[in-house]
Design an enzyme around this catalytic site. Sequence first.
Site, PDB file in Angstrom:
ATOM      1  N   GLY A  61      -9.083  -7.653 -23.738  1.00 11.63           N
ATOM      2  CA  GLY A  61      -7.655  -7.840 -22.929  1.00 11.63           C
ATOM      3  C   GLY A  61      -6.638  -7.696 -23.242  1.00 11.63           C
ATOM      4  O   GLY A  61      -7.077  -8.026 -23.915  1.00 11.63           O
ATOM      5  N   SER A  62      -5.771  -8.054 -21.909  1.00 15.03           N
ATOM      6  CA  SER A  62      -4.516  -8.022 -22.162  1.00 15.03           C
ATOM      7  C   SER A  62      -3.843  -9.449 -22.541  1.00 15.03           C
ATOM      8  O   SER A  62      -4.498 -10.504 -21.726  1.00 15.03           O
ATOM      9  CB  SER A  62      -4.005  -7.816 -20.028  1.00 15.03           C
ATOM     10  OG  SER A  62      -2.761  -8.346 -20.835  1.00 15.03           O
TER      11      SER A  62
END
Lengths: 426, 392
Positions: A61-62
């Site tokens: 993810g981010s």
Amino acid sequence: MRLDAVRLTSGAAAGRLLVLTSPLSFYGGVDPETGVIVQADHPRRGERITGRVLALPRSSGSTVGSWTLLRMARLGTAPAAIVSASADAVLVTGTLSGGIVHLDGLPIDPALDGVDASIPADGDWLEVASTGTDDGGPADGPLASSPGVAPTASAVSDEPVVAEGPVIVKLGGSLLTVKSSPVPRVDFDRLNKLARLLADQLQGPAVILHGAGSFGHGPVARAGVLGRPLDAEARLAWGRIQALQYQLSALVCEALADAGLPVFPFQASALGRLSGGRFAPDTLDPLRQALALGFFPVLFGTPAFGDATCGLGIASGDDLAPALALGLGFPRVVHLTDVAGVLTADPREDPRATLIPRIRASESAANPDGSRPVTPHDVTGAMGGKVEKLLEAATRGVTSWIVDGRDPCAVAAALSGRPAGTLISD
Amino acid sequence: MDRSLPLLSLPGTGETPAHTRSLRLIAALCRVARTDRVVPVASAHVAGVSYWNLGEAGLGYLEELAATGRVRVPTTLNPCAFWPEAPPPWVNEADARLQRRVLVAYEAMGVVPTCSCAPYLTGPAPLFGTHLAWAESSAVTFANSLLGARTEREGGPGALAAALCGYAPYAGLHVEEHRRPRVGVRVTADLSPPWRMGLLGAWLGRALGATVPLLTLDGPGEPTRVGWQALCAALVTYGGPVLFHVPGHTPEAAAFPTLPHQAIVTDDALDAEAARLCDLAPGDPVDLVFTGCPHGTADAWPTPAEGASPDGPWTLRACPAGGSLPSPDGGRHLWLPGGCPAVSPLPPEVRSIATDSAKAAFYLRSRGYRVGIADTETCARSSETGRWPHAS
């Protein structure tokens, strides 16, 4: 028990292990106020990571995940330590800025979940309380066991079955290529790892075969050449399909050569023909000569002549492996695939599928037909066909292994003649 | 020429606390990349500027570093959410203050607040063969591919650490052997409209993953500089590598042997890609029009349409901070100097967005907006009519 690792951040820590088998997105996947996993699709959703020794393959993810870890460290909700299989910049930025103890390069072992663990202040290792199932060498174990496959290795003795002798190694097309890809695509990471593994493990003479993966099965199915009259269009398609396979073989040979294996590519359709759906070699003298001069012959599944329907058929890597073993008098065939071996069912449909550690030709009638996993893109018969051809060879003295090519331990065991994956013998 | 040196030749403790922290992060990133060598970098480009990406903890980290940290190489900054001195009307003063604190922290470290994702346009472009520590993926791809400089895709904190100590881990695309192409692709599509280059990037990323491609351009029309930027931006957004080679167009391509073509990209393939990325049907309302991803030069932009209705869609153009911008025309047509709508708060009533950028389409869709993608002229027409137009 002591698990060696690479230290990424300093400090000592202790706590109960929480072992995640799938990556965690810290941004949005963990509530920084409570330390609870909230990632919707995460199997351990609802667990609290605060104060635990958190083992995970990597983060996902981010990049904002770094700041989530930092925030948790400041709020006092962070894990006591993080141990990762292969860390990424997001993870280490978070642990370093938050002062969280972080070790990397550790295999993920779900059996250790809930066990007490500690990390000494200056040690490059994780100290784990014994779980009772300690088999002595987990530090060099696989990164992750195949999902849904129950470990059965302990049921089989570790005595070599076929100690020595030349070997046929087949690299599955689904290992080397991204088989679901709409265009032919090589998984270079996987290919390079396999090449290095073979270069390390191959002690004596060997013939290396490889499948076609997305360079063969998709194009063959799309062109619809099998069982179709050999008209001008079909001839063109057969040519194009082979041009693609040469490209894959060139990349495989390049990777093997980079790893230090002296390769010598051969074209199977020039060495024999198809007879009754099986590959029958005309002459293997060129292969024998290459082996005698210290080369590793490399062949791949290819169109070959002699099939009754249109004069052309496919001699797949699965056909070539037992045919070459019998023709060259090699006692061993090792199939590297992307599953742990032959399973009782398709693991994607039945999560309780278990590994069949041994199939004997003498007992094979008892093997139920519905017990074979199926790969949807494989036009050459998937696992069922593979096993059938190997059983046939087993009655003539060839012992075969079907192992997970992503698991270095299984590959090493199979290449040294010890039980691994599924063993097929007389 | 290999300019790398052992990690151990760097000091374990820096001259200031911030310097020490950056050295420690570089050492940890070396271990993650399984290398024990570092390479001096000629410049750094730092991402992680929007307060809405950093959060309070990220801002706190920056302010701690800013207390004692100074960059050791020229360092530029990625776009922020919006320029805090000229906030758009839907942003309140408290939000502008938070964004300002981020910029103040970076400026205190000596980072030039270019606030652009195209640092190769706002200042001197990197020279061939120089090593960089850049964080913005589209800029990383442009520097690696079009300019022949060498940079990994650094994270924001990693690029800042490299700026503060002057070194980056010697791994990935810094190393010669990782730069060679592994798959040949022939492109017969017309690549002269920039947005088609964005679609090509999306196609390549989706179909080929992170394998470095060698592209043979066989179509009509030459790509423009804006087009190359669009390709660089889309490629990595859709899962591609941060490097590609094109004989006749990129400087390193000639050093590699020809590869057979494993795939052919036609105009039809790009049309299918556009359909895949477009949520809007002809006649659907458009609430916001966004162009300028990645940033171009301010003088390259068309002047806003005359007599736009006050109830029309918001029309935003992103561009680097500073420079002489055309004066804002008021109303709903706005320049976003130094800003990027992909990382900024948007007007609350906005549901559907028209853009000419495949990269912007990806990020806006992941935030839940319905997105239409077309060429810049079509976007300009939507800005006048407030509707997604019928195909011409």
